[in-house]
Motif scaffolding. Structure first.
Motif, short mmCIF file in Angstrom:
data_model
loop_
_atom_site.label_atom_id
_atom_site.label_comp_id
_atom_site.label_asym_id
_atom_site.label_seq_id
_atom_site.Cartn_x
_atom_site.Cartn_y
_atom_site.Cartn_z
N LEU A 68 44.47 43.35 34.08
CA LEU A 68 43.11 43.41 34.59
C LEU A 68 41.87 42.64 34.08
O LEU A 68 41.21 42.01 34.63
CB LEU A 68 42.40 44.84 34.64
CG LEU A 68 43.28 45.94 35.43
CD1 LEU A 68 43.02 47.25 35.19
CD2 LEU A 68 42.91 45.63 36.86
N MET A 69 42.25 42.60 32.61
CA MET A 69 41.00 41.55 32.00
C MET A 69 41.41 40.21 32.38
O MET A 69 40.53 39.40 32.53
CB MET A 69 41.23 41.61 30.42
CG MET A 69 40.49 43.08 29.87
SD MET A 69 38.82 43.32 30.19
CE MET A 69 38.27 41.92 29.21
N THR A 70 42.60 39.88 32.69
CA THR A 70 42.99 38.24 32.99
C THR A 70 42.40 38.03 34.24
O THR A 70 41.90 37.13 34.42
CB THR A 70 44.36 38.49 33.16
OG1 THR A 70 45.08 38.53 31.76
CG2 THR A 70 44.93 36.89 33.47
N LEU A 71 42.78 39.02 35.44
CA LEU A 71 41.85 38.98 36.57
C LEU A 71 40.35 38.88 36.57
O LEU A 71 39.59 37.91 37.28
CB LEU A 71 42.16 39.92 37.66
CG LEU A 71 43.69 40.11 37.94
CD1 LEU A 71 43.74 41.33 39.01
CD2 LEU A 71 43.97 38.76 38.78
N ARG A 72 39.71 39.68 35.73
CA ARG A 72 38.22 39.72 35.53
C ARG A 72 38.18 38.41 34.76
O ARG A 72 36.88 37.66 35.35
CB ARG A 72 38.02 40.66 34.46
CG ARG A 72 36.46 41.08 34.08
CD ARG A 72 36.29 42.20 33.13
NE ARG A 72 34.96 42.21 32.78
CZ ARG A 72 34.12 43.15 33.41
NH1 ARG A 72 34.35 43.79 34.44
NH2 ARG A 72 32.63 43.23 32.94
N VAL A 125 36.75 44.71 38.48
CA VAL A 125 36.35 43.49 39.01
C VAL A 125 35.20 43.47 40.18
O VAL A 125 35.24 44.85 40.88
CB VAL A 125 37.75 43.08 39.76
CG1 VAL A 125 38.66 42.59 38.93
CG2 VAL A 125 38.30 44.00 40.82
N ASP A 126 34.68 42.52 40.56
CA ASP A 126 33.49 42.61 41.47
C ASP A 126 33.97 42.36 42.81
O ASP A 126 34.47 41.18 43.16
CB ASP A 126 32.38 41.52 40.95
CG ASP A 126 31.19 41.54 41.83
OD1 ASP A 126 31.20 42.40 42.91
OD2 ASP A 126 30.42 40.58 41.64
N MET A 127 33.99 43.42 43.56
CA MET A 127 34.48 43.20 45.03
C MET A 127 33.08 42.87 45.84
O MET A 127 33.32 42.86 47.25
CB MET A 127 34.98 44.60 45.50
CG MET A 127 36.12 45.06 44.59
SD MET A 127 36.74 46.79 45.14
CE MET A 127 37.18 46.32 46.76
N ARG A 128 32.05 42.49 45.55
CA ARG A 128 30.92 42.21 46.41
C ARG A 128 30.99 40.96 46.99
O ARG A 128 31.51 39.94 46.35
CB ARG A 128 29.76 42.46 45.78
CG ARG A 128 29.34 43.78 45.44
CD ARG A 128 28.12 43.88 44.16
NE ARG A 128 28.52 43.21 43.05
CZ ARG A 128 27.47 43.06 42.14
NH1 ARG A 128 26.30 43.70 41.91
NH2 ARG A 128 28.18 42.33 40.98
N GLY A 129 30.65 40.70 48.24
CA GLY A 129 30.36 39.49 48.91
C GLY A 129 31.68 39.03 49.56
O GLY A 129 32.68 39.45 49.21
N PRO A 130 31.68 37.68 50.15
CA PRO A 130 32.90 37.29 51.09
C PRO A 130 33.98 36.68 50.01
O PRO A 130 34.92 36.70 50.53
CB PRO A 130 32.17 36.19 51.89
CG PRO A 130 30.96 35.88 51.25
CD PRO A 130 30.32 37.01 50.49
N ASP A 131 33.38 36.35 49.08
CA ASP A 131 34.60 35.73 47.91
C ASP A 131 34.72 36.75 46.94
O ASP A 131 35.43 36.57 45.74
CB ASP A 131 34.10 34.54 47.24
CG ASP A 131 34.00 33.34 48.55
OD1 ASP A 131 34.63 33.38 49.17
OD2 ASP A 131 32.93 32.77 48.08
N GLY A 132 34.45 38.00 47.21
CA GLY A 132 34.67 39.32 45.97
C GLY A 132 36.24 39.57 46.16
O GLY A 132 36.97 39.24 46.80
#
Length: 426
Positions: A68-72, A125-132
């Motif tokens: 998860l930190m890698t994705l972050r 992780v940030d799920m906001r916006g079209p590229d979230g």
């Protein structure tokens, strides 16, 4: 396909992408397929990467933090993460490095577990916006396959000879434990996950634990054979302490990420009690502080190192539970480590029926994570280092009863000066 074993902070070649540089620097890369080509892709533009988590429990635990930190980090550096919640694969169960089959879960259990896991992931992780970041459930495609169609389209792409060479399968066979066809097919399902994500979301990188290497390689090869796609795999190191102990989950004392299963203060306290030798590595892996500050804190010695542990605990808690919860945990920790056994909020929760079943003091100590085994707990008790509701207990045969509970069905447990818990029974 070239693969590389990675030494943290020491890439085999000079890197072009900031993302690869950061992941190396933080010690988040263990193994990688074709690091030069992946580095080139990361430098050329946004890459979509995924990590998958089966819904075998109601919460993720600290063993899941590294992927998860890698994705972050990838998201912070301009790439897009996908978190796959395994509503489909959870119906099978990953056999990787297990000596027995996982219990099969029904649909309602899996749905409830996914809901709990989702709440933790949404903070990381940030799920906001079209590229979230995207959260997807692999049941979306796995449950759509018909058996004969699946065998026709994908079964021919795998050989039993090859699958028997993977360590996750070999370990079960060498232990002379049965491996069902259901479990054997798991690696095929995970490979199809990667192919489907590549087709649906242009996902080209899979991230997983070191025990997932064989499954990841299968997905890469399936993408090449079916679609001539160039896919990549990356594994994070196994999460162990300096003593070699695997971190993350014990039979009774899992370090859960969700506050319903382990309070923010209980989570903070876990990191505050980090062994001295583990502080430098954990600061790199689980915080977002600049490396220069990580190095400075890592060089502290003696009593000063306790400040580094408080910073580690507060930083990780802020990432997983939020800044407000981290500040509250820090304040509670400062009060607690000043010498008082008083804790305002529960750090752990247990089912009340365990009292009727005869919960022993040793089980309680192990259950809150203050000892790794009943033997270790016994030694703590016999040494006079255990306090129950503020009173020293020296009988390892002591049973916990409803009479030990105070207000709101809680009891306090302390081991030495630093390990303290408030356990609520409900």
């Amino acid at each position: 396909m070239t693969t590389h074993m990675i030494e943290a902070g020491k890439p085999a070649t000079k890197l072009k992408s900031e993302a690869a540089q950061v992941l190396f620097e933080r010690g988040l890369i263990n193994q990688c397929t074709d690091i030069e080509a992946l580095d080139e892709a990361l430098a050329s533009g946004p890459v979509t990467a995924y990590a998958g988590f089966d819904a075998t429990g109601a919460s993720l635990h600290v063993g899941h933090l590294m992927p998860l930190m890698t994705l972050r980090w990838l998201q912070k550096l301009g790439h897009r993460p996908i978190v796959v919640l395994g509503g489909g694969t959870s119906q099978v169960g990953d056999p990787s490095f297990r000596n027995d089959a996982r219990p099969l879960l029904d649909g309602s259990q899996i749905a409830a577990n996914i809901a709990g896991i989702r709440r933790s992931v949404e903070r990381l992780v940030d799920m906001r916006g079209p590229d979230g970041a995207l959260l997807v459930d692999n049941a979306e495609w796995l449950t759509e396959f018909r058996f004969l169609e699946f065998l026709r389209d994908y079964g021919s792409q795998f050989t039993v000879n090859r699958m028997l060479t993977f360590d996750s399968v070999k370990s079960r066979i060498e232990a002379q434990q049965p491996l069902t066809v259901l479990e054997f097919c798991y690696m095929m399902l995970q490979a199809v996950d990667f192919l489907e994500l590549a087709r649906r979301h242009d996902c080209t990188l899979q991230i997983g634990g070191s025990d997932q290497w064989g499954n990841i390689v299968n997905g890469i090869e399936l993408g090449r054979r079916c679609d001539a796609r160039r896919l990549f795999g990356l594994t994070v190191p196994l999460l162990t302490t300096a003593s070699g102990t695997k971190m993350g989950k014990t039979a009774d004392g899992a370090v859960w990420l969700h506050p319903e299963h382990l309070s923010s203060f209980g989570f903070w306290q876990f990191w505050r009690n980090t062994a001295d030798a583990d502080v430098p590595r954990f600061l790199r892996l689980f915080t977002e502080m600049p490396i220069s500050e990580v190095i400075r804190l890592s060089e502290l010695q003696g009593a000063e190192l306790n400040e580094a542990k408080k910073i580690l605990a507060t930083q990780v808690t802020a990432i997983v539970h939020g800044p407000d919860a981290a500040r509250a945990a820090l304040e509670q920790g400062d009060a607690l480590f000043s010498g008082s056994d008083e804790i305002a909020e529960p750090t752990h929760r247990m089912e009340r029926h365990r009292l009727a079943e005869g919960l022993g003091l040793l089980e309680l100590i192990v259950g809150v994570g203050f000892a790794a085994s009943n033997g270790e707990a016994r030694r703590l008790v016999e040494a006079g280092g255990v306090r129950l509701n503020g009173q020293v207990v020296d009988d390892p045969r002591r049973r916990i009863s409803s009479g030990d509970l105070g207000a709101e069905d809680r009891l306090s447990l302390a081991v030495g000066k630093r390990r303290k818990a408030l356990v609520e029974f409900g």
